[in-house]
Enzyme design. Structure first.
Site, PDB file in Angstrom:
ATOM      1  N   GLN A  24       6.439 -11.035   2.546  1.00 17.86           N
ATOM      2  CA  GLN A  24       7.034 -11.831   3.624  1.00 17.86           C
ATOM      3  C   GLN A  24       7.388 -13.250   3.187  1.00 17.86           C
ATOM      4  O   GLN A  24       8.143 -13.933   3.876  1.00 17.86           O
ATOM      5  CB  GLN A  24       6.079 -11.860   4.821  1.00 17.86           C
ATOM      6  CG  GLN A  24       5.862 -10.475   5.423  1.00 17.86           C
ATOM      7  CD  GLN A  24       4.918 -10.475   6.609  1.00 17.86           C
ATOM      8  OE1 GLN A  24       3.710 -10.328   6.445  1.00 17.86           O
ATOM      9  NE2 GLN A  24       5.437 -10.635   7.801  1.00 17.86           N
ATOM     10  N   HIS A 118      -0.751  -5.504   1.409  1.00 16.22           N
ATOM     11  CA  HIS A 118      -0.213  -5.929   2.703  1.00 16.22           C
ATOM     12  C   HIS A 118       1.120  -5.200   2.905  1.00 16.22           C
ATOM     13  O   HIS A 118       2.192  -5.759   2.697  1.00 16.22           O
ATOM     14  CB  HIS A 118      -0.054  -7.446   2.768  1.00 16.22           C
ATOM     15  CG  HIS A 118       0.056  -7.953   4.180  1.00 16.22           C
ATOM     16  ND1 HIS A 118      -0.825  -8.858   4.726  1.00 16.22           N
ATOM     17  CD2 HIS A 118       0.930  -7.662   5.168  1.00 16.22           C
ATOM     18  CE1 HIS A 118      -0.490  -9.104   5.986  1.00 16.22           C
ATOM     19  NE2 HIS A 118       0.577  -8.384   6.272  1.00 16.22           N
ATOM     20  N   ASN A 162      -4.238  -3.779   4.622  1.00 15.71           N
ATOM     21  CA  ASN A 162      -3.895  -4.481   5.848  1.00 15.71           C
ATOM     22  C   ASN A 162      -3.390  -3.504   6.917  1.00 15.71           C
ATOM     23  O   ASN A 162      -2.406  -2.787   6.694  1.00 15.71           O
ATOM     24  CB  ASN A 162      -2.801  -5.511   5.574  1.00 15.71           C
ATOM     25  CG  ASN A 162      -2.459  -6.322   6.815  1.00 15.71           C
ATOM     26  OD1 ASN A 162      -3.296  -7.083   7.303  1.00 15.71           O
ATOM     27  ND2 ASN A 162      -1.258  -6.150   7.333  1.00 15.71           N
ATOM     28  N   GLU A 163      -4.081  -3.477   8.033  1.00 18.28           N
ATOM     29  CA  GLU A 163      -3.695  -2.678   9.191  1.00 18.28           C
ATOM     30  C   GLU A 163      -3.436  -1.200   8.879  1.00 18.28           C
ATOM     31  O   GLU A 163      -2.418  -0.628   9.290  1.00 18.28           O
ATOM     32  CB  GLU A 163      -2.483  -3.293   9.893  1.00 18.28           C
ATOM     33  CG  GLU A 163      -2.755  -4.721  10.340  1.00 18.28           C
ATOM     34  CD  GLU A 163      -1.698  -5.295  11.258  1.00 18.28           C
ATOM     35  OE1 GLU A 163      -0.599  -4.736  11.329  1.00 18.28           O
ATOM     36  OE2 GLU A 163      -1.996  -6.315  11.909  1.00 18.28           O
TER      37      GLU A 163
HETATM   38  C1  GCO Z   1       1.298  -7.166  10.851  1.00 20.33           C
HETATM   39  C2  GCO Z   1       1.076  -7.934   9.633  1.00 20.33           C
HETATM   40  C3  GCO Z   1       1.824  -9.211   9.572  1.00 20.33           C
HETATM   41  C4  GCO Z   1       2.812  -9.471  10.671  1.00 20.33           C
HETATM   42  C5  GCO Z   1       2.161 -10.069  11.885  1.00 20.33           C
HETATM   43  C6  GCO Z   1       3.144 -10.355  13.008  1.00 20.33           C
HETATM   44  O1  GCO Z   1       0.473  -7.218  11.737  1.00 20.33           O
HETATM   45  O2  GCO Z   1       2.316  -6.511  10.976  1.00 20.33           O
HETATM   46  O3  GCO Z   1      -0.211  -8.072   9.181  1.00 20.33           O
HETATM   47  O4  GCO Z   1       2.449  -9.004   8.361  1.00 20.33           O
HETATM   48  O5  GCO Z   1       3.808 -10.318  10.219  1.00 20.33           O
HETATM   49  O6  GCO Z   1       1.189  -9.233  12.388  1.00 20.33           O
HETATM   50  O7  GCO Z   1       3.730  -9.167  13.456  1.00 20.33           O
END
Ligand code: GCO
Length: 427
Positions: A24, A118, A162-163
């Site tokens: 990003q 990420h 991440n997520e």
């Molecule tokens: C996600 C990521 C971030 C996003 C943020 C806003 O949650 O998608 O970790 O990269 O940019 O959450 O949407």
């Protein structure tokens, strides 16, 4: 309630920070599946990431601005595709690049918090299916071990994936929560010709090649594979650095039942959150990423009320969600919580401050009630590439000129820095 006298409710050594992610912000992250998908005809991305914020070259300025404001923690990600541009070929020069970022943090008195995945994976892993590839856990752990070995004792805090729960949260509960409408919409709209062109670019078969972002981690097999990837990565990191604190960072929407929506709410909390939070029970911490709530009726998500304040993304500005998510995470995972993302996409910086203040008050109340919270890391340091939505969404504490890359701090950065300097006493 503010703390009595001069004591802070926030524990000593609390991590006050801001986050970014490599794809990003760095720019020209050309070796990833994402870059390939951004450049196919009928791409689901509204625009390509391109130069992003040029943070690959300007990271020292980013870290300096964060530190000067008063923040003490910087969460950023290492790009797997740069570090391992071909399977098994590790780049010492790129590892050194990230080590310089770590050193820039330390020199500025900032704690580095490193995310190892990420969303983006190397194009060579997209080619073989990304998280659908049975070899993914082993490959991911090998890469994580190399990074942790290179960083040695200079980094303590690691976030593996991440997520990883995003796809499950969106699909397994039989709903598309507000928080994910943009992304899931884009993926659902993916034109078969775009998938074919993507597969061609990464050198794979359209039935096999995968972008590899977590919206695609929805099958039981893929979910089990990311859990396994996380566990193996944690072991590899700890082998390299026994003092490391390792966790993963979960997207936790504050699901709220409305008028008969209890059963569905329970299902989506389990499928999209709790099954992942239980994995965190073996970790040093759990990363909580919360932006909004989703109210659930018996048939599914209830639309955001028309008079609600909303993000540029359309999500409801509901800062109370943070305290609720942190309590949920602590209860299920039973380990310390670090808020690894929270913030607001808005052009109105006063609204960002108001949102963040209320979110932090909820966090403070949770700590007062005994929840073990170790940090608050705001999303995001810089206005950046918001995935499928491109550069139109401004979550940043700092704006970035899209032509010159000049950084301009917003009042919210100074405001959050002051809160950090006083360890939350000013709330
Ligand atoms: C996600 C990521 C971030 C996003 C943020 C806003 O949650 O998608 O970790 O990269 O940019 O959450 O949407």
């Amino acid at each position: 309630m503010p703390a009595a006298d001069n004591a802070s409710v926030f524990p000593d050594g609390f991590l006050w920070g801001a986050a970014t992610a490599g794809h990003q912000t760095e720019g020209n992250n050309t070796l990833t599946g994402h870059w390939a998908m951004e450049h196919v005809e009928k791409s689901p991305f509204t625009e390509p990431s391109g130069d992003a914020c040029d943070s690959y070259h300007r990271y020292a300025e980013d870290i300096a601005l964060l530190a000067e404001a008063g923040l003490n923690t910087y969460r950023f990600s290492v790009e797997w595709a740069r570090v391992e541009p071909e399977p098994g070929l590790f780049s010492t020069a790129e590892l050194d690049h990230y080590l310089r970022m770590v050193q820039a943090c330390r020199d500025a008195g900032v704690t580095p918090m490193v995310t190892l995945n990420h969303f983006t994976v190397p194009a060579w892993l997209s080619r073989t299916g990304a998280w659908d590839d049975e070899a993914a856990p082993e490959l991911f752990a090998r890469y994580c071990g190399r990074v942790a070995t290179h960083f040695g004792s200079a980094v303590t805090w690691y976030c593996t994936l991440n997520e990883p729960n995003l796809g499950a949260m969106m699909t397994m509960g039989g709903l598309v929560p507000m928080s994910a409408l943009e992304d899931v919409g884009a993926v659902a709209r993916l034109d078969p010709s775009a998938q074919a062109a993507f597969a061609h670019r990464v050198g794979g078969d359209p039935d096999v090649a995968r972008l590899g972002d977590p919206t695609q981690i929805a099958s039981t097999a893929a979910i089990e594979r990311v859990k396994e990837s996380h566990r193996r990565a944690r072991a590899a990191i700890k082998q390299a650095n026994p003092a490391a604190k390792v966790g993963w960072t979960l997207a936790l929407v504050d699901f709220q039942a409305f008028d008969g929506g209890e059963e569905l709410t329970g299902q989506v909390r389990e499928a999209g959150g709790s099954q992942f939070l239980r994995v965190s029970a073996e970790d040093d911490f759990v990363g909580v990423q919360t932006y909004t709530r989703q109210v659930m009726g018996p048939e599914g998500p209830v639309l955001v009320p028309e008079d609600a304040i909303v993000f540029q993304t359309g999500w409801e500005a509901y800062p109370e969600a943070l305290g609720n998510s942190v309590r949920w995470a602590a209860e299920v995972a039973g380990v310390p919580v670090v808020v690894t993302e929270n913030g607001m996409a808005t052009a109105d910086d006063e609204a960002r401050i108001a949102y963040t203040r209320t979110a932090l008050e909820g966090l403070r109340d949770a700590i007062e009630d005994g929840v073990d919270v170790r940090g608050y890391v705001h999303w995001t340091l810089l206005d950046n590439f918001e995935w499928h939505s491109g550069y139109a969404m401004t979550f940043g504490l700092i704006s970035v000129d899209r032509d010159t890359f000049e950084r301009t701090t917003k009042p919210s950065l100074g405001w959050l820095g002051e809160i950090a300097r006083g360890n939350g006493r000013a709330l």
